[in-house]
Scaffold this motif. Structure first.
Motif, mmCIF file in Angstrom:
data_model
loop_
_atom_site.group_PDB
_atom_site.id
_atom_site.type_symbol
_atom_site.label_atom_id
_atom_site.label_comp_id
_atom_site.label_asym_id
_atom_site.label_seq_id
_atom_site.Cartn_x
_atom_site.Cartn_y
_atom_site.Cartn_z
ATOM 1 N N PRO A 1 32.482 30.322 60.041
ATOM 2 C CA PRO A 1 32.145 31.021 58.787
ATOM 3 C C PRO A 1 30.971 31.976 58.981
ATOM 4 O O PRO A 1 29.970 31.635 59.613
ATOM 5 C CB PRO A 1 31.771 29.879 57.830
ATOM 6 N N ARG A 2 31.121 33.179 58.412
ATOM 7 C CA ARG A 2 30.047 34.173 58.467
ATOM 8 C C ARG A 2 29.496 34.501 57.075
ATOM 9 O O ARG A 2 28.431 35.104 56.964
ATOM 10 C CB ARG A 2 30.562 35.464 59.113
ATOM 11 N N TYR A 3 30.236 34.114 56.051
ATOM 12 C CA TYR A 3 29.846 34.426 54.677
ATOM 13 C C TYR A 3 29.771 33.123 53.884
ATOM 14 O O TYR A 3 30.738 32.377 53.808
ATOM 15 C CB TYR A 3 30.852 35.376 54.036
ATOM 16 N N HIS A 4 28.607 32.865 53.280
ATOM 17 C CA HIS A 4 28.371 31.581 52.626
ATOM 18 C C HIS A 4 28.057 31.699 51.134
ATOM 19 O O HIS A 4 28.098 30.686 50.436
ATOM 20 C CB HIS A 4 27.215 30.849 53.323
ATOM 21 N N LEU B 1 39.239 32.327 54.173
ATOM 22 C CA LEU B 1 38.902 31.521 55.354
ATOM 23 C C LEU B 1 39.214 32.293 56.634
ATOM 24 O O LEU B 1 38.429 32.278 57.594
ATOM 25 C CB LEU B 1 39.680 30.203 55.338
ATOM 26 N N GLY C 1 36.585 34.716 57.512
ATOM 27 C CA GLY C 1 35.273 34.207 57.889
ATOM 28 C C GLY C 1 34.414 33.690 56.757
ATOM 29 O O GLY C 1 33.193 33.586 56.900
ATOM 30 N N VAL C 2 35.028 33.324 55.632
ATOM 31 C CA VAL C 2 34.266 32.811 54.495
ATOM 32 C C VAL C 2 34.217 31.283 54.567
ATOM 33 O O VAL C 2 35.207 30.632 54.915
ATOM 34 C CB VAL C 2 34.901 33.251 53.162
ATOM 35 N N GLU C 3 33.079 30.726 54.237
ATOM 36 C CA GLU C 3 32.916 29.262 54.190
ATOM 37 C C GLU C 3 33.773 28.672 53.071
ATOM 38 O O GLU C 3 34.034 29.337 52.068
ATOM 39 C CB GLU C 3 31.429 28.958 53.976
ATOM 40 N N ARG C 4 34.216 27.423 53.236
ATOM 41 C CA ARG C 4 35.188 26.810 52.331
ATOM 42 C C ARG C 4 34.769 26.886 50.861
ATOM 43 O O ARG C 4 35.531 27.328 50.001
ATOM 44 C CB ARG C 4 35.387 25.334 52.681
#
Length: 264
Positions: free
Chosen positions: A133-136, A172, A175-178
């Motif tokens: 993940p790159r985006y939180h 996802l 690169g997005v966090e769950r």
């Protein structure tokens, strides 16, 4: 009996709108099983989704209010609003252009069943990928990421694919966090479903009567309370168990429906 069916359908809508199992697909299947004779143009199945959307607005009221109040002077609020708008536009464009085709051809139990199975397989495959993940934080999503999620949301024009499934699993892959992926999907649902319901009402307004409005109201209220429950619980469930249970569920329901439809 029609009001009881509308209540059942509203509960199903609220329980499935925010998890990647396709609320529209479930409604199409259950409408077919119950023999529900709702308003013309499948408007019932679309408009009652606003009940679930109202639940999201209530749960995220403070965050949405901060965004609205911060638009004049907060760059982060403006970026967040722009990201939601940009993610909404692709589905809005495709929905207007392909509205008649979607309603007349794709609103089929066969299409839904196949889409449920294929979507379930896709979820299981994506869950096995090791994507860092790159985006939180949804407020920090760059506009290009929002556009990519919005384009992927167009897949949900096929009933059974799932709007939340397309946006969450697509996020996802990007690169997005769950948890952030699920939250962005929830918030993106507000303009998306509001636009879809408004357009459907506009196209079918002349065909609606008082009884149709009452049926829609019953489904709307049921969807609101069921959606309120799910929104509060689903993030914790996803954080603990991931998305694989939804994938297996989709495959089981889709396979069962194909078997049932083949026996008719």
């Amino acid at each position: 009996m029609e009001y009881l069916q509308a209540l059942i359908l509203g509960l199903i809508e609220g329980l499935t709108e925010f998890i990647p199992v396709s609320s529209t697909g479930h409604l199409i299947l259950v409408v077919d099983l119950l023999g529900f004779q709702g308003p013309e143009g499948r408007v019932f199945e679309v408009v009652i989704q606003l009940g679930a959307i109202l639940a999201v607005c209530l749960v995220y009221f403070q965050r949405l209010l901060r965004m609205v109040l911060g638009l004049p002077f907060d760059q982060g609020a403006r970026r967040f609003a722009a990201a939601i708008l940009i993610a909404f536009l692709p589905a809005a464009l495709v929905g207007v252009l392909a509205h008649s085709f979607i309603k007349s051809v794709l609103f089929s139990p066969w299409v839904v069943s196949v889409a449920l199975i294929l979507g379930g397989v896709a979820i299981l495959v994506i869950e096995r990928l090791s994507i860092r993940p790159r985006y939180h934080e949804v407020e920090a999503f760059p506009l290009r990421l929002a556009l990519g999620i919005g384009i992927l949301q167009c897949l949900a024009m096929i009933p059974g694919v799932s709007r939340s499934g397309a946006t969450i699993m697509g996020a996802l892959l990007l690169g997005v966090e769950r948890r952030a992926a699920a939250e962005f999907s929830f918030l993106l649902a507000i303009p998306t479903m509001l636009g879809a319901a408004t357009y459907d009402l506009y196209k079918n307004w002349s065909h609606l009567g008082v009884e149709d409005g009452t049926l829609i109201a019953v489904g709307f209220v049921a969807a609101f309370f069921a959606g309120l429950l799910v929104v509060k619980l689903v993030l914790g469930f996803i954080s603990r168990f991931g998305f694989a249970p939804f994938g297996w569920y989709r495959i089981a329901i889709g396979s069962a429906m194909l078997a049932l439809l083949s026996l008719r």
